[in-house]
Scaffold this active site. Structure first.
Site, PDB file in Angstrom:
ATOM      1  CG  HIS A  14      -2.031   0.982   1.167  1.00 14.98           C
ATOM      2  ND1 HIS A  14      -3.356   0.602   1.266  1.00 14.98           N
ATOM      3  CD2 HIS A  14      -2.043   2.322   1.006  1.00 14.98           C
ATOM      4  CE1 HIS A  14      -4.127   1.676   1.176  1.00 14.98           C
ATOM      5  NE2 HIS A  14      -3.338   2.737   1.019  1.00 14.98           N
ATOM      6  CG  HIS A  16      -1.619   6.273  -2.227  1.00 11.46           C
ATOM      7  ND1 HIS A  16      -2.739   6.188  -3.027  1.00 11.46           N
ATOM      8  CD2 HIS A  16      -1.955   5.715  -1.041  1.00 11.46           C
ATOM      9  CE1 HIS A  16      -3.718   5.606  -2.346  1.00 11.46           C
ATOM     10  NE2 HIS A  16      -3.278   5.316  -1.131  1.00 11.46           N
ATOM     11  CG  ASP A  18      -0.673  10.935  -5.896  1.00  5.09           C
ATOM     12  OD1 ASP A  18      -0.633   9.923  -5.166  1.00  5.09           O
ATOM     13  OD2 ASP A  18      -1.752  11.488  -6.222  1.00  5.09           O
ATOM     14  N   GLY A 171      -9.878   7.771  -1.803  1.00  9.89           N
ATOM     15  CA  GLY A 171     -10.535   9.068  -1.760  1.00  9.89           C
ATOM     16  C   GLY A 171     -11.444   9.241  -0.558  1.00  9.89           C
ATOM     17  CG  HIS A 198      -8.031   3.399   0.395  1.00 10.17           C
ATOM     18  ND1 HIS A 198      -7.486   2.963  -0.793  1.00 10.17           N
ATOM     19  CD2 HIS A 198      -7.080   4.174   0.995  1.00 10.17           C
ATOM     20  CE1 HIS A 198      -6.250   3.462  -0.906  1.00 10.17           C
ATOM     21  NE2 HIS A 198      -5.985   4.193   0.161  1.00 10.17           N
ATOM     22  CD  GLU A 201      -7.308   6.404   5.034  1.00  7.87           C
ATOM     23  OE1 GLU A 201      -6.241   7.036   5.059  1.00  7.87           O
ATOM     24  OE2 GLU A 201      -7.918   6.134   3.988  1.00  7.87           O
ATOM     25  CG  ASP A 279      -1.519   5.771   3.104  1.00  5.52           C
ATOM     26  OD1 ASP A 279      -1.884   5.388   1.989  1.00  5.52           O
ATOM     27  OD2 ASP A 279      -2.201   6.531   3.807  1.00  5.52           O
TER      28      ASP A 279
END
Length: 339
Positions: A14, A16, A18, A171, A198, A201, A279
Site C-alpha cells: 500500500h 501511493h 503521488d 478518496g 480503502h 480509515e 501509505d
C-alpha cells in the site's frame, strides 16, 4: 531483535505514487513542468508533507493537490514511478505495489493507457536497476462518477501492461462509502481485475469494511475501524482478507488518536493476515524502516513477527504464483542471518 531494522527484507502493498516522491525528484518534475518551487527544502517539504495531525482525511488529501500538476506527462510519470521504487529498494524492499489514479494525470490530454504505460516503464527500469519486484495498481476515486471509473478499469485491463496487477478505490470515504462504489467493485471482478480497497480509515466506518468483505474484496487498506463493529474481526479473519496497515498515516488523519489505539495487536492476536505499509512516504514523512520502528516501540513487534507479516504480504500480493514462490524463498533466505 537487532536494532538494524533497515537491514530486514520488506514488502509493501500500500504505497501511493503521488504521495511518495522524494524532494529531489519533485524539484526535477517542477522544472520539467516549468513550475516554480521554494529554494529552501524545508519550505518545500512543508508544502508536500501533511502536518502531524490534521482535522480529517479530507484535509490530509489536500496535500496531493500540489503534486498533481507535476505528473501530467509520460516523462514525469516514468521518473516518478522509478523514484518511488528506488526509495523502496534502498531500504531492502524486495516487492512493492505502487498505486495511482490515472485520471489525476490526464489534465493535459494523456489517455488512461498512456498514463499506465509510463508508470510501468518507470517500474520496469527500477526493477532492472535495483532488483526489486515492482507492480502497479490503478486507483479509482470514490468521488468520481462511477461509470467513468468503470471505464478507467476497463481501459486499464485492455492496456495489456504486465506490471499492472490490480485496482483500488481511494478518496473521500465519509461521503462515498462502500455501498456507493459497490457496482464498481463488482465490475472489476467481472473484468478479473484483482482488487484491494480503502475501508475503515476513518472512525465510525466499520460498515465499509464489512461491505467490502461481502463484495469478496480480499485486501483492505487501513482497516482501523475494524473494532467498532461486533464480530467483524472474526469475519475478517475467516474471510482470509489481509489488512494493509499504515500507522503514521492513521495518526495524521485522526483515524487513531494515538498509536497505541491502533487495532494491530487485536488483528495479530486473532490471526489476521497483516501487511505493514507507508501509505504515503512523503506526505506522511515516513518510510518502512520508520514504520517498523513504531511497531517495535509501541507493540513489541519482533523479527519473527516482521517475517510473518512479510510472508502474509507476499501471499496476499497480486504477483503471479511463481513470483510469490520466488519471493517467499528470497524472504526466508534474507531473514536467516537474524535467527
Amino acid at each position: 531483535m537487532r536494532d538494524g531494522l533497515k537491514e530486514l527484507a520488506k514488502t509493501e502493498l500500500h504505497c501511493h505514487l503521488d504521495g511518495s516522491l522524494s524532494l529531489s525528484v519533485i524539484r526535477q518534475l517542477a522544472a520539467m513542468a516549468d513550475i516554480e518551487l521554494p529554494d529552501n527544502d524545508i519550505e518545500l517539504k512543508s508544502l508536500v508533507t501533511a502536518p502531524q495531525t490534521v482535522s480529517s482525511l479530507n484535509d490530509y488529501l489536500k496535500t496531493f493537490d500540489f503534486i498533481r500538476p507535476l505528473l501530467q506527462t509520460q516523462e514525469a510519470l516514468r521518473l516518478a514511478a522509478y523514484d518511488v521504487a528506488r526509495q523502496a529498494a534502498e531500504e531492502n524492499v524486495i516487492y512493492i505495489e505502487i498505486r495511482f489514479a490515472p485520471e489525476l494525470s490526464m489534465d493535459k490530454g494523456l489517455t488512461v493507457a498512456e498514463v499506465i504505460e509510463a508508470v510501468c516503464d518507470g517500474l520496469r527500469k527500477a526493477q532492472d536497476d535495483f532488483g526489486i519486484v515492482a507492480k502497479a495498481l490503478v486507483c479509482g476515486l470514490r468521488q468520481t462518477e462511477l461509470n467513468r471509473t468503470k471505464e478507467i478499469f476497463s481501459q486499464a485491463v485492455q492496456s495489456g501492461q504486465e506490471l499492472l496487477v490490480g485496482g483500488d478505490f481511494a478518496g473521500n470515504e465519509v461521503d462515498f462509502p462502500t455501498e456507493k462504489v459497490a457496482d464498481g467493485i463488482t465490475y472489476a471482478h467481472e473484468l478479473n481485475f484483482q482488487m484491494t480497497f480503502h475501508a475503515g480509515e476513518q472512525c465510525g466506518c466499520a460498515a465499509n469494511i464489512a461491505q467490502a468483505l461481502a463484495l469478496a474484496v480480499k485486501r483492505i487498506g487501513h482497516t482501523t475501524a475494524i473494532m467498532e463493529k461486533p464480530h467483524l474481526l472474526e469475519e475478517f479473519v475467516t474471510s482470509g482478507a489481509t489488512a494493509e496497515l499504515a500507522l503514521t498515516s492513521n495518526l495524521q488523519t485522526k483515524a487513531i488518536e494515538k498509536i497505541s489505539d491502533h487495532p494491530y495487536l487485536s488483528l495479530k492476536k486473532a490471526g489476521a493476515s497483516i501487511s505493514i505499509n507507508t501509505d504515503n512516504r512523503t506526505v506522511s514523512d515516513t518510510n518502512l524502516t520508520k514504520e517498523y520502528s513504531l511497531y517495535a516501540q509501541y507493540f513489541g513487534t519482533s523479527t519473527a513477527d516482521f517475517f510473518s507479516h512479510n510472508q502474509d504480504a507476499i501471499r496476499a500480493s497480486f504477483a503471479s504464483e511463481s513470483e510469490k514462490a520466488q519471493l517467499l524463498t528470497k524472504l526466508t533466505q534474507a531473514y536467516a542471518p537474524f535467527w
